[in-house]
Scaffold this active site. Structure first.
Site, PDB file in Angstrom:
ATOM      1  N   PHE A 128      12.150  -9.441   4.552  1.00  0.00           N
ATOM      2  CA  PHE A 128      10.773  -9.035   4.281  1.00  0.00           C
ATOM      3  C   PHE A 128       9.778 -10.043   4.854  1.00  0.00           C
ATOM      4  O   PHE A 128       8.579  -9.782   4.906  1.00  0.00           O
ATOM      5  CB  PHE A 128      10.529  -8.887   2.770  1.00  0.00           C
ATOM      6  CG  PHE A 128       9.243  -8.172   2.448  1.00  0.00           C
ATOM      7  CD1 PHE A 128       9.174  -6.791   2.491  1.00  0.00           C
ATOM      8  CD2 PHE A 128       8.101  -8.877   2.109  1.00  0.00           C
ATOM      9  CE1 PHE A 128       7.986  -6.121   2.211  1.00  0.00           C
ATOM     10  CE2 PHE A 128       6.902  -8.228   1.832  1.00  0.00           C
ATOM     11  CZ  PHE A 128       6.858  -6.834   1.876  1.00  0.00           C
ATOM     12  N   PHE A 144       5.577  -5.588  13.883  1.00  0.00           N
ATOM     13  CA  PHE A 144       6.698  -5.840  12.988  1.00  0.00           C
ATOM     14  C   PHE A 144       7.328  -4.519  12.533  1.00  0.00           C
ATOM     15  O   PHE A 144       8.557  -4.382  12.490  1.00  0.00           O
ATOM     16  CB  PHE A 144       6.214  -6.652  11.779  1.00  0.00           C
ATOM     17  CG  PHE A 144       7.304  -7.386  11.040  1.00  0.00           C
ATOM     18  CD1 PHE A 144       8.278  -6.703  10.337  1.00  0.00           C
ATOM     19  CD2 PHE A 144       7.349  -8.770  11.045  1.00  0.00           C
ATOM     20  CE1 PHE A 144       9.278  -7.373   9.654  1.00  0.00           C
ATOM     21  CE2 PHE A 144       8.347  -9.459  10.377  1.00  0.00           C
ATOM     22  CZ  PHE A 144       9.312  -8.760   9.669  1.00  0.00           C
ATOM     23  N   PHE A 145       6.492  -3.538  12.213  1.00  0.00           N
ATOM     24  CA  PHE A 145       7.015  -2.240  11.804  1.00  0.00           C
ATOM     25  C   PHE A 145       7.765  -1.567  12.962  1.00  0.00           C
ATOM     26  O   PHE A 145       8.809  -0.940  12.750  1.00  0.00           O
ATOM     27  CB  PHE A 145       5.888  -1.340  11.316  1.00  0.00           C
ATOM     28  CG  PHE A 145       5.432  -1.638   9.910  1.00  0.00           C
ATOM     29  CD1 PHE A 145       6.238  -1.341   8.825  1.00  0.00           C
ATOM     30  CD2 PHE A 145       4.185  -2.204   9.672  1.00  0.00           C
ATOM     31  CE1 PHE A 145       5.821  -1.605   7.525  1.00  0.00           C
ATOM     32  CE2 PHE A 145       3.763  -2.476   8.382  1.00  0.00           C
ATOM     33  CZ  PHE A 145       4.577  -2.180   7.303  1.00  0.00           C
ATOM     34  N   ARG A 149       4.935   6.592   6.129  1.00  0.00           N
ATOM     35  CA  ARG A 149       6.234   5.954   6.360  1.00  0.00           C
ATOM     36  C   ARG A 149       7.239   6.303   5.257  1.00  0.00           C
ATOM     37  O   ARG A 149       8.446   6.245   5.481  1.00  0.00           O
ATOM     38  CB  ARG A 149       6.036   4.440   6.440  1.00  0.00           C
ATOM     39  CG  ARG A 149       7.247   3.664   6.914  1.00  0.00           C
ATOM     40  CD  ARG A 149       6.914   2.194   7.135  1.00  0.00           C
ATOM     41  NE  ARG A 149       8.082   1.435   7.547  1.00  0.00           N
ATOM     42  CZ  ARG A 149       8.514   1.306   8.794  1.00  0.00           C
ATOM     43  NH1 ARG A 149       7.852   1.906   9.778  1.00  0.00           N
ATOM     44  NH2 ARG A 149       9.584   0.602   9.089  1.00  0.00           N
TER      45      ARG A 149
END
Length: 337
Positions: A174, A71-72, A314
């Protein structure tokens, strides 16, 4: 507040989880070997999931962690497609993800690693519960893909959503319902619709995810301002409410703190609801235990998200050579530079 009210938890499988997810990223070619070696561990993607889904069977947690890492990577691809103005590449990827969500077996060997990695994740996640749960998960993620498409349009058009519009869209970008769906295979129990629709359960679920999304906005605001982002609660408040940067940070922080206070109140209601479900039958006891397990991990989302944002590379924009370009991303789209 978080450190005092929400003790940090970590699944005991975490060391192997980190190692296996690192290997999976390499196997699926989702990150290059040099970026995996340099950044995978410090990004703390597995820490986030190992702090959330406590009690999950090891294979469930591994599937969730790999999916989360995917997902990231997908989020970074989307960001680079926006930054480098690649609408055709994004549109093609969007359609392929929709297709892979519905028939993942047919996309396991797709030439685009983002599609193939997603298909692999779906095959594994679809194996734990019923077809009904799978259909619900797919319905929720189709909506996430479309929300990312709306964000692509807003960012490439320079549209800053109004605050209420942003908050509604943020619940999709999200992926609130995705992370909540995954509470169930972690608890090894598929919750009935009556529980999912229970006002207290639903409120607690949304509060833990709103906290995560808005805390993410708070921590990523410097990165997103540097990248000319338009999708951030703070940016919406500045653009549409006329707040200064300092005032916007204060307001986002106030909203974040409100989710914590409200969760602590609603949590008690959910526990009382679970007690009522435990009616003396074996079925009632199992259902009540599953509800308590899911609520426990909603609670863990607060501490896991909090520590993730303070420990993950990140968000360490001050250490990047270019504050608008994360050092761990690949700037190329599949078949397009």
């Amino acid at each position: 507040m978080i450190e005092a009210q929400f003790p940090r938890q970590l699944h005991p499988y975490w060391p192997r989880l980190q190692e296996n997810t690192r290997a999976w990223l390499l196997e699926k070619r989702l990150m290059s070997p040099d970026k995996v070696a340099a950044y995978a561990d410090e990004l703390c993607y597995t820490d986030l999931m190992a702090g959330y889904y406590i009690g999950a069977p090891d294979d469930v947690l591994q599937a969730i962690a790999d999916y989360s890492a995917w997902f990231f990577v997908w989020d970074d691809r989307h960001d680079r497609d926006v930054i480098h103005k690649r609408p055709l590449a994004w549109r093609h990827l969007k359609h392929q993800l929709h297709a892979a969500l519905d028939s993942p077996q047919d996309h396991l060997h797709h030439r685009d690693p983002v599609v193939a990695g997603f298909a692999d994740s779906m095959v594994r996640l679809y194996s734990f519960l019923s077809r009904r749960w799978n259909a619900r998960f797919a319905r929720h993620f189709h909506a996430v893909i479309e929300a990312y498409d709306r964000e692509f349009h807003n960012r490439t058009s320079g549209i800053v959503p109004k605050v209420e519009d942003y908050l509604a869209l943020r619940r999709l970008t999200f992926a609130h319902w995705i992370w909540l769906d995954l509470l169930e295979p972690s608890a090894e129990y598929e919750l009935p619709s009556a529980v999912l629709r229970n006002p207290a359960y639903r409120r607690a679920a949304l509060l833990c995810q709103d906290f995560a999304a808005w805390y993410n906005d708070l921590c990523s605001l410097p990165k997103e301002i540097a990248g000319d982002e338009v999708h951030n609660l703070g940016i919406s408040l500045i653009h549409h409410e006329g707040l200064t940067l300092t005032e916007a940070v204060t307001e986002v922080r106030r909203r974040v703190q409100g989710t914590v206070t409200e969760f602590l109140r609603v949590e008690k209601e959910v526990l009382r609801y679970a007690d009522r479900l435990d009616n003396g039958s074996a079925r009632g006891a199992a259902l009540a235990a599953a509800v308590r397990a899911c609520l426990f991990n909603m609670r863990n989302w607060f501490s896991s998200v909090y520590w993730f944002h303070h420990e993950s590379g990140r968000y360490a924009v001050d250490s990047w050579d270019d504050r608008s370009t994360p050092p761990y991303v690949n700037n190329e789209a599949a078949g397009e530079k």
